[in-house]
Design a protein around this motif. Sequence first.
Motif, short mmCIF file in Angstrom:
data_model
loop_
_atom_site.label_atom_id
_atom_site.label_comp_id
_atom_site.label_asym_id
_atom_site.label_seq_id
_atom_site.Cartn_x
_atom_site.Cartn_y
_atom_site.Cartn_z
N SER A 10 -22.92 37.25 -5.90
CA SER A 10 -21.90 37.44 -6.78
C SER A 10 -22.51 37.97 -8.29
CB SER A 10 -21.66 36.03 -7.25
OG SER A 10 -20.52 35.89 -8.45
N SER A 18 -20.38 27.95 -12.32
CA SER A 18 -20.26 26.61 -12.30
C SER A 18 -21.06 25.79 -13.30
CB SER A 18 -20.77 26.07 -10.93
OG SER A 18 -20.89 24.42 -10.97
N TRP A 32 -18.73 20.11 3.17
CA TRP A 32 -17.83 20.98 4.00
C TRP A 32 -18.22 21.04 5.51
CZ3 TRP A 32 -16.86 24.83 6.87
CH2 TRP A 32 -15.53 25.35 7.26
N ALA A 83 -21.45 28.58 -5.03
CA ALA A 83 -20.15 28.58 -5.62
C ALA A 83 -19.15 29.45 -5.05
CB ALA A 83 -20.20 28.70 -7.14
N ALA A 84 -19.52 30.57 -4.80
CA ALA A 84 -18.56 31.66 -3.92
C ALA A 84 -18.20 31.08 -2.61
CB ALA A 84 -19.31 32.83 -3.80
N ARG A 85 -19.21 30.63 -1.88
CA ARG A 85 -18.97 30.16 -0.65
C ARG A 85 -17.94 28.82 -0.57
NH1 ARG A 85 -23.38 28.54 3.87
NH2 ARG A 85 -24.57 30.21 2.83
N LEU A 86 -18.12 28.04 -1.51
CA LEU A 86 -17.25 26.91 -1.84
C LEU A 86 -15.97 27.31 -1.98
CD1 LEU A 86 -17.31 23.79 -1.81
CD2 LEU A 86 -17.90 23.92 -4.28
N ARG A 87 -15.85 28.34 -2.89
CA ARG A 87 -14.26 28.78 -3.03
C ARG A 87 -13.59 29.33 -1.87
NH1 ARG A 87 -16.65 30.29 -7.97
NH2 ARG A 87 -17.13 32.68 -7.05
N GLU A 88 -14.71 30.01 -0.88
CA GLU A 88 -13.89 30.56 0.30
C GLU A 88 -13.80 29.85 1.17
OE1 GLU A 88 -16.52 33.52 1.87
OE2 GLU A 88 -16.61 34.63 -0.31
N GLY A 90 -13.26 26.40 0.69
CA GLY A 90 -11.89 25.51 0.35
C GLY A 90 -10.54 26.32 0.34
N ALA A 91 -10.72 27.50 0.52
CA ALA A 91 -9.37 28.09 0.82
C ALA A 91 -8.94 28.16 2.38
CB ALA A 91 -9.36 29.63 0.50
#
Length: 94
Positions: A10, A18, A32, A83-88, A90-91
Amino acid sequence: MHDPASPSSSSEPAGEVSRRAPADVVEEVMAWYSRAILAERRAPSSPERLEQLLAQRQECVRDRARLEEADAEETARITASYAARLRELGATGP
């Protein structure tokens, strides 16, 4: 499908990614994968999928350990990546 084992880097500054502790972000991703592993064990789709999930969770464990000795730059990189992985993730949801 995105391969979470190879998170994209990122360009966002760590402070904007975050406000949580870096370890918290990694642990959320680990959680997750833990949920996904449990779901896979309950209703298996393929042994390869389970192996992939286990490997990705193990990567999180290693990165979480690296945070303990990481300098500020490495901590920011790991935090931004997770953080980027968590957003992905989460989707997609487990």
